[in-house]
Design an enzyme around this catalytic site. Structure first.
Site, PDB file in Angstrom:
ATOM      1  N   LYS A  65      -3.812   2.473   5.508  1.00  0.00           N
ATOM      2  CA  LYS A  65      -5.263   2.676   5.275  1.00  0.00           C
ATOM      3  C   LYS A  65      -6.004   1.444   5.427  1.00  0.00           C
ATOM      4  O   LYS A  65      -5.287  -0.235   4.928  1.00  0.00           O
ATOM      5  CB  LYS A  65      -5.545   3.940   3.998  1.00  0.00           C
ATOM      6  N   GLU A  95       2.116   6.670  -6.394  1.00  0.00           N
ATOM      7  CA  GLU A  95       1.384   4.972  -6.410  1.00  0.00           C
ATOM      8  C   GLU A  95       1.462   4.892  -7.970  1.00  0.00           C
ATOM      9  O   GLU A  95       1.268   3.916  -8.028  1.00  0.00           O
ATOM     10  CB  GLU A  95       0.301   5.528  -6.608  1.00  0.00           C
ATOM     11  N   ASP A 153      -5.819   5.248  -1.838  1.00  0.00           N
ATOM     12  CA  ASP A 153      -4.559   4.968  -0.855  1.00  0.00           C
ATOM     13  C   ASP A 153      -3.857   6.449  -0.313  1.00  0.00           C
ATOM     14  O   ASP A 153      -3.501   6.667   0.974  1.00  0.00           O
ATOM     15  CB  ASP A 153      -3.323   4.248  -1.353  1.00  0.00           C
TER      16      ASP A 153
END
Lengths: 354, 354
Positions: free
Chosen positions: B13, B141, B152
């Site tokens: 991303k 994450e 994300d």
């Protein structure tokens, strides 16, 4: 030579913060620049009034007796008389107005003749009132610019630093004299087109550009606060750091308004490579920039950045802002180089016949 | 080879607009990047679970029987289980955790082991619910970043373009796939230090920086509006012009926040010399930038700008944004070069023993 001569000077100016934003009702800070225009008035017995503007190559003379015979009654309205277009056209008709020079030169001659004739008729030649000088200077601005803001004549009259917002002008209390470089990128631009671009960007992206103008307004106010703090306390490194941060932010904001230019980017990069901070001043799109010179800089450090800038093809002057306003000089009050330069230029220069 | 293999991928991303401003409660737009991470799951009979991460040079294997004997009961809380520091420390103790690699590599292995052990224990290996994938990705994450925003994992799960503000994430309706260059300046930076710099600047100059964040917020919203308009109408040159103006303004704003870098200035100048508009993406201070590629550009024009960028020492990928989210692949659905690259890498790569 100075015995029967009146020698006066007035400073140039730069916009420290607020250019473009000022068009949209925000605050601008204008500061007097210690690059001065000198004017020498000297009586002589030729029966002529002579105008000599060596910097733009103009040398003209008019017969005083002939000028006095002309019907200039149309000039006698108001005080100082506003130079409406009709009056200016009539003045071009009746005076021996030069046709063989550029618009730029013709406007300079027109402003001189207009002020000379109006002021002579009113017997105000010796008045020293700064208010009056400012008002007359504003009329000269109107001859040349049409619709001036009044900041340029005000800062050249009073010197120092002025705050301007929506027609209201006020002086900052005892602003410090800051050393700067004034740099001319020599890239020509149209102020009118740049002002229009900003207006169009505001119309296209109102919610993006309006807060940006608010941010620029806050930069001008914060700069004013820092300058006044420097006047009341001993200027400290953190004052200069803040001034540098404000310069950087405003330069980025002006870029975001679309009035930047690759030449100005280069100017900022070259000075940043020497640890110095710069912004455009005035309209942008080329034109001029200013670089703050901190007091801790050595002579060789300043010389190095000046050399790098002239290496880019820019003109570069080391000067200061917060300079005195319009001043009368004696030989003793002038630096030797200024005096020598004037002495070389002035023989019979701008001599009043009054 | 694909018969008993599960091959999945998820996109990277970039932040299109709103980095840094998002920390202060403003909108950010995150878009899925068509540069994908592929994951191949393959059963084998060695009695081991093997992890092979060729891009960061990691190849590890654990004995499944041994892992099953360990007391992992501390992992069985919540769904998905939040990786609190205590659990992670305990996992390092009980598992055969590698000590001989960098922090970066150790974190990658830790995230894998954590997710593998939690998901295996819960018999959820085959679940295809995107919500669940997203929740587990978020836990991964957390292992690596501590306090991730959740953007994300969300954009890699759902793809396309997401709007994020104060913890609320929503998808844009059918965003167009825009061609871009992703450029890595390779200048290392600390996201934490840059975020702190912006906070300090906000505290030092609140009246200057607060409206600047408001302006960035408006850029994100305007970009969202333009992208949605491009989805409902035929994309027109004025859409791309607006996207370019938004990119320029945001780049200047990020510079004004103090998160620019000379490498990013160079990136913008090089692409601007080819008529293309760029901004930093993410933390700034170096790191990555993106350049919008208008649809009217020819192949040679794109090649020329890529060459100029690699000539500056930057890494440069031609890709697109608004890419699909996490996907399962068959050989037929993959481009030949991707398939060949995977085939070369994958023999016995990341093989689940389940």
């Amino acid at each position: 030579m100075l015995s029967d001569v009146l020698l006066v000077s007035a400073p140039g100016k730069v916009i420290l913060h607020g250019e473009h934003a000022v068009v949209h009702g925000k605050v601008a800070l204008a500061v007097a620049l210690n690059l001065r225009t000198f004017l020498q008035l000297q009586p002589h017995s030729s029966g002529k009034v002579s105008l000599n503007l060596p910097n733009i190559g103009i040398k003209r003379a008019w017969d005083v007796a002939r000028l006095q015979l002309l019907d200039m009654s149309f000039l006698e309205q108001g005080d100082p008389t506003v130079p409406i277009l009709e009056k200016l056209e009539k003045l071009k008709e009746v005076a021996d107005f030069p046709e063989d020079c550029t618009d730029h030169e013709r406007l300079a001659v027109l402003a001189f003749l207009y002020l000379y004739l109006c002021i002579c008729r009113k017997q105000r030649w010796t008045a020293e009132d700064l208010e009056l000088i400012n008002k007359w200077a504003f009329q000269g601005e109107k001859v040349i610019h049409g619709n001036p803001s009044g900041v340029d004549n005000a800062v050249s009259t009073w010197g120092g630093a002025l705050r301007y917002q929506q027609g209201k002008i006020s002086s900052l209390k005892r602003p410090p004299a800051l050393k700067i470089l004034l740099i001319n990128t020599k890239v020509p631009r149209s102020t009118k087109a740049l002002v229009l671009n900003v207006r169009n960007r505001l119309l296209k992206f109102p919610k993006i550009v309006a807060p940006l103008l608010t941010s620029i307004n806050a930069i001008s106010l914060e700069c004013e606060r820092v300058l006044e703090e420097m006047a009341t306390a001993v200027p400290a490194p953190e004052h200069y750091l803040a001034l540098e941060e404000l310069i950087d932010m405003n330069q980025h904001h002006l870029n975001a308004l679309g009035v930047g230019h690759t030449s100005l980017d280069q100017l900022c990069q070259v000075t940043m490579a020497h640890g110095l901070h710069s912004k455009l001043t005035g309209a942008g799109g080329g034109g001029c920039g200013i670089t703050l010179l901190r007091p801790d800089l050595t002579g060789p450090e300043v010389e190095a950045v000046k050399q790098a800038l002239t290496g880019c093809g820019f003109d570069c002057w080391e000067t200061s802002i917060g300079a005195p306003g319009v001043s009368v000089h004696t030989a003793a009050s002038l630096d030797a180089p200024v005096w020598q330069a004037l002495d070389g230029l002035c023989a019979g220069q701008w001599a009043s016949s009054s």
